[in-house]
Write a protein that holds these residues in place. Structure first.
Motif, mmCIF file in Angstrom:
data_model
loop_
_atom_site.group_PDB
_atom_site.id
_atom_site.type_symbol
_atom_site.label_atom_id
_atom_site.label_comp_id
_atom_site.label_asym_id
_atom_site.label_seq_id
_atom_site.Cartn_x
_atom_site.Cartn_y
_atom_site.Cartn_z
ATOM 1 N N ILE A 24 0.840 -1.203 0.000
ATOM 2 C CA ILE A 24 0.000 0.000 0.000
ATOM 3 C C ILE A 24 0.876 1.253 0.000
ATOM 4 C CG2 ILE A 24 -1.641 1.367 1.370
ATOM 5 C CD1 ILE A 24 -2.995 -0.946 0.004
ATOM 6 N N GLY A 25 1.848 1.284 0.904
ATOM 7 C CA GLY A 25 2.746 2.435 0.967
ATOM 8 C C GLY A 25 3.566 2.594 -0.284
ATOM 9 N N TYR A 26 3.960 1.473 -0.873
ATOM 10 C CA TYR A 26 4.761 1.528 -2.095
ATOM 11 C C TYR A 26 3.952 2.128 -3.245
ATOM 12 C CZ TYR A 26 8.775 0.109 -4.895
ATOM 13 O OH TYR A 26 9.907 0.117 -5.682
ATOM 14 N N ILE A 27 2.697 1.714 -3.366
ATOM 15 C CA ILE A 27 1.837 2.253 -4.421
ATOM 16 C C ILE A 27 1.600 3.743 -4.206
ATOM 17 C CG2 ILE A 27 -0.478 2.166 -5.434
ATOM 18 C CD1 ILE A 27 -0.476 -0.857 -4.818
ATOM 19 N N LEU A 28 1.332 4.130 -2.967
ATOM 20 C CA LEU A 28 1.135 5.549 -2.664
ATOM 21 C C LEU A 28 2.314 6.381 -3.145
ATOM 22 C CD1 LEU A 28 -0.303 5.338 0.965
ATOM 23 C CD2 LEU A 28 -1.412 6.502 -0.951
ATOM 24 N N GLU A 29 3.512 5.864 -2.890
ATOM 25 C CA GLU A 29 4.719 6.614 -3.239
ATOM 26 C C GLU A 29 4.988 6.609 -4.740
ATOM 27 O OE1 GLU A 29 9.552 6.444 -2.368
ATOM 28 O OE2 GLU A 29 8.157 5.450 -1.006
ATOM 29 N N LYS A 30 4.865 5.446 -5.366
ATOM 30 C CA LYS A 30 5.281 5.322 -6.763
ATOM 31 C C LYS A 30 4.194 5.698 -7.766
ATOM 32 C CE LYS A 30 9.248 3.861 -5.341
ATOM 33 N NZ LYS A 30 10.427 4.768 -5.378
ATOM 34 N N SER A 31 2.945 5.467 -7.436
ATOM 35 C CA SER A 31 1.863 5.822 -8.345
ATOM 36 C C SER A 31 1.555 7.316 -8.284
ATOM 37 C CB SER A 31 0.615 4.999 -8.014
ATOM 38 O OG SER A 31 -0.368 5.133 -9.004
ATOM 39 N N GLY A 32 1.749 7.893 -7.091
ATOM 40 C CA GLY A 32 1.633 9.342 -6.966
ATOM 41 C C GLY A 32 0.231 9.887 -7.103
ATOM 42 N N ASP A 33 0.139 11.188 -7.265
ATOM 43 C CA ASP A 33 -1.158 11.861 -7.315
ATOM 44 C C ASP A 33 -2.032 11.359 -8.466
ATOM 45 O OD1 ASP A 33 -0.441 13.369 -5.119
ATOM 46 O OD2 ASP A 33 0.164 15.127 -6.293
ATOM 47 N N ALA A 34 -1.388 10.941 -9.545
ATOM 48 C CA ALA A 34 -2.155 10.501 -10.717
ATOM 49 C C ALA A 34 -2.986 9.255 -10.431
ATOM 50 C CB ALA A 34 -1.213 10.236 -11.887
ATOM 51 N N GLY A 35 -2.602 8.475 -9.411
ATOM 52 C CA GLY A 35 -3.323 7.246 -9.111
ATOM 53 C C GLY A 35 -4.424 7.409 -8.086
ATOM 54 N N LYS A 36 -4.570 8.564 -7.524
ATOM 55 C CA LYS A 36 -5.545 8.789 -6.453
ATOM 56 C C LYS A 36 -6.968 8.501 -6.926
ATOM 57 C CE LYS A 36 -7.125 12.338 -3.200
ATOM 58 N NZ LYS A 36 -6.942 13.741 -2.759
ATOM 59 N N GLY A 37 -7.654 7.621 -6.174
ATOM 60 C CA GLY A 37 -9.032 7.285 -6.492
ATOM 61 C C GLY A 37 -9.192 6.271 -7.603
ATOM 62 N N LYS A 38 -8.070 5.901 -8.250
ATOM 63 C CA LYS A 38 -8.135 4.911 -9.321
ATOM 64 C C LYS A 38 -7.836 3.503 -8.813
ATOM 65 C CE LYS A 38 -6.803 8.283 -12.852
ATOM 66 N NZ LYS A 38 -5.773 8.675 -13.848
ATOM 67 N N TRP A 39 -7.059 3.418 -7.748
ATOM 68 C CA TRP A 39 -6.729 2.119 -7.160
ATOM 69 C C TRP A 39 -7.814 1.661 -6.195
ATOM 70 C CZ3 TRP A 39 -2.831 -1.127 -8.435
ATOM 71 C CH2 TRP A 39 -1.761 -0.612 -9.190
ATOM 72 N N ASP A 40 -8.012 0.366 -6.112
ATOM 73 C CA ASP A 40 -8.930 -0.233 -5.150
ATOM 74 C C ASP A 40 -8.265 -1.494 -4.603
ATOM 75 O OD1 ASP A 40 -11.215 -0.895 -3.644
ATOM 76 O OD2 ASP A 40 -12.554 -0.189 -5.249
ATOM 77 N N VAL A 41 -8.858 -2.084 -3.563
ATOM 78 C CA VAL A 41 -8.269 -3.252 -2.903
ATOM 79 C C VAL A 41 -9.355 -4.303 -2.705
ATOM 80 C CG1 VAL A 41 -6.942 -4.091 -0.926
ATOM 81 C CG2 VAL A 41 -6.703 -1.695 -1.659
ATOM 82 N N ALA A 42 -9.038 -5.549 -3.087
ATOM 83 C CA ALA A 42 -9.959 -6.671 -2.897
ATOM 84 C C ALA A 42 -9.228 -7.814 -2.200
ATOM 85 C CB ALA A 42 -10.505 -7.142 -4.247
ATOM 86 N N ALA A 43 -9.995 -8.692 -1.571
ATOM 87 C CA ALA A 43 -9.405 -9.863 -0.930
ATOM 88 C C ALA A 43 -8.710 -10.721 -1.973
ATOM 89 C CB ALA A 43 -10.488 -10.667 -0.217
ATOM 90 N N ALA A 44 -7.587 -11.325 -1.591
ATOM 91 C CA ALA A 44 -6.822 -12.192 -2.485
ATOM 92 C C ALA A 44 -7.519 -13.544 -2.649
ATOM 93 C CB ALA A 44 -5.413 -12.386 -1.931
ATOM 94 N N PRO A 45 -7.145 -14.311 -3.664
ATOM 95 C CA PRO A 45 -7.740 -15.645 -3.840
ATOM 96 C C PRO A 45 -7.592 -16.532 -2.609
ATOM 97 C CG PRO A 45 -6.607 -14.998 -5.830
ATOM 98 C CD PRO A 45 -6.297 -13.941 -4.810
ATOM 99 N N THR A 46 -6.434 -16.476 -1.946
ATOM 100 C CA THR A 46 -6.226 -17.244 -0.716
ATOM 101 C C THR A 46 -5.545 -16.362 0.315
ATOM 102 O OG1 THR A 46 -4.047 -18.069 -1.433
ATOM 103 C CG2 THR A 46 -5.966 -19.416 -1.976
ATOM 104 N N ALA A 47 -5.792 -16.655 1.585
ATOM 105 C CA ALA A 47 -5.068 -15.954 2.648
ATOM 106 C C ALA A 47 -3.595 -16.307 2.529
ATOM 107 C CB ALA A 47 -5.605 -16.369 4.012
ATOM 108 N N ALA A 48 -2.750 -15.296 2.529
ATOM 109 C CA ALA A 48 -1.335 -15.534 2.300
ATOM 110 C C ALA A 48 -0.508 -14.466 2.991
ATOM 111 C CB ALA A 48 -1.041 -15.540 0.793
#
Length: 440
Positions: free
Chosen positions: A290-314
């Motif tokens: 999450i922190g890596y995406i915030l830093e590298k995707s930057g302002d251009a990615g705001k509101g475009k990224w979302d998060v879903a549960a993975a296929p398996t707990a890992a």
């Protein structure tokens, strides 16, 4: 071929040793490849300078913890030395520990290196078990950092429960479902279903985009949900016989031999640029990502990224920080290490970048920063990662776990993904590399 490889490695090792010796004689513990400092200066005016050696984004600087600690302790200056890649960082740390000079006052240790640190470098670290209340941390986290004679060489920072981070704007353009709950239901229980969705994405993929960043990321995520890795608990190497490894490898090969991968090597600059440019639509996403995406995707990615549960707990990743016995400021370093890993501070790092704490008492207080949840489309990040953390299988990490993993991902998978070799050829290339690593 292996003889030639070993010869070239010996030459590289001699060159690296010469360069390192020069650095040690100069009294410099800072890495040259990707380092940054926090706190500035060299601890002038009677201040004590403490160096913290890390890899990647630990979040201490980002969450303001260094500044906070320096305000609480005006006699302390903190300098952070960062190396992006763990496979570059850890060999340097080992060389400096063995030399008895050049290590940072506080040294981070990645989970895939912790067994090697415990079994071969235990005497090079302070016993932090005498300095803390060990019940604050997850029992299995403490166990990973404890030597046979009961010495705790590292304090747990984070763990890496898994999710999938995805660009919902790209999914919409490709005609795919964008709701995180419905997506999770589509691939639940099987990473193969996640790959199948990638094939659907590529049918109408927005120009210049791929479904996933790399086959290696899928491999690491899939393996993180399996009950075994490369070793048995008695230390026997079983990587080539492991059904878990073969299962994760086969899923990765489905990605590598298709057109759905951006074919990027994780943590290299092109991968970082891929985030900024929206090159790929999904990434296997342990909490620290999450922190890596915030830093590298930057302002251009705001509101475009979302998060879903993975296929398996890992679980993928998770780290520790230890205090080398060669440090000149052990008392001050121990105090800083304790403070940085205390539940209150782990909660602050989670609030900033969702790195998931290894201290259970912090769980009831976890709340991502409003800016983080807004960036990820108001996804229930705490719930998603907590649910994964509850059912992560316990895995044993062997002494050469990271080296074996790197051979499979950075040699074997890349042979297939970037050079067009067959899966069998990729496996054979990784096998030769692993034989060298294990001295076989």
């Amino acid at each position: 071929m292996r003889t030639s490889t070993r010869r070239s490695r010996r030459l590289m090792a001699l060159a690296a040793a010469a360069a390192l010796t020069t650095g040690l004689l100069a009294g410099c513990a800072e890495d040259s490849d990707d380092s940054s400092s926090e706190g500035g200066g060299n601890g002038g005016g009677g201040k004590t300078t403490l160096t913290v050696g890390t890899f990647g984004t630990f979040g201490y600087k980002q969450a303001g913890l260094y500044d906070e600690y320096m305000k609480l302790h005006p006699d302390i200056t903190i300098k952070e030395n960062v190396t992006t890649r763990t496979d570059v960082y850890w060999p340097k740390v080992l060389t400096r520990l063995q030399a008895g000079a050049g290590a940072d006052d506080i040294q981070a240790i990645e989970v895939m290196n912790i067994t090697e640190a415990v079994e071969t470098q235990g005497d090079k670290f302070v016993d932090l078990g005498k300095e803390v209340d060990k019940s604050q941390w997850l029992d299995w986290k403490n166990a990973q950092a404890t030597t046979k004679d009961g010495k705790l060489i590292g304090l747990g920072t984070d763990v890496g429960p898994m999710a999938i981070c995805y660009r919902k704007d790209l999914f919409e353009k490709a005609g795919l479902e964008t709701d995180r709950t419905k997506l999770a239901a589509q691939w639940k229980g099987d990473w193969g279903k996640y790959v199948d969705l990638g094939k659907e994405y590529m049918k109408k993929a927005p120009s210049g985009t791929k479904f996933v960043d790399s086959a290696s990321s899928v491999y690491n995520a899939a393996l993180g949900g399996e009950p075994e890795r490369y070793y048995q608990t008695d230390g026997t190497v079983t990587w080539d016989k492991s059904q878990s490894v073969k299962k994760a490898w086969n899923v990765a090969m489905d990605v590598a031999t298709s057109d759905m991968s951006a074919k990027l090597k994780q943590f290299d600059k092109p991968w970082d640029q891929g985030y900024a440019n929206g090159t790929f639509a999904t990434v296997a996403c342990p909490a620290w990502m999450i922190g890596y995406i915030l830093e590298k995707s930057g302002d251009a990615g705001k509101g475009k990224w979302d998060v879903a549960a993975a296929p398996t707990a890992a679980n993928w990743g998770g780290s520790f920080i230890g205090v080398p016995t060669s440090g000149k400021h052990q008392k001050e370093s121990i105090a800083l290490a304790k403070w940085l890993t205390a539940p209150e501070q782990q909660a602050k790092v989670f609030a900033k970048q969702a790195s998931f704490p290894s201290t259970p008492s912090a769980y009831s207080t976890l709340k991502p920063a409003a800016a983080t949840t807004e960036y990820f489309s108001n996804a229930p990040i705490t719930q998603i990662f907590s649910d994964s953390a509850k059912t992560i299988p316990s895995q044993y990490f062997g002494i050469k776990d990271q080296a074996i993993n790197t051979a499979l991902t950075d040699v074997g998978i890349l042979q297939v993904e970037q050079k067009g070799k067959s899966p069998d050829a990729g496996w054979d290339a990784a096998s030769e590399e692993i034989k060298d690593v294990l001295g076989q």
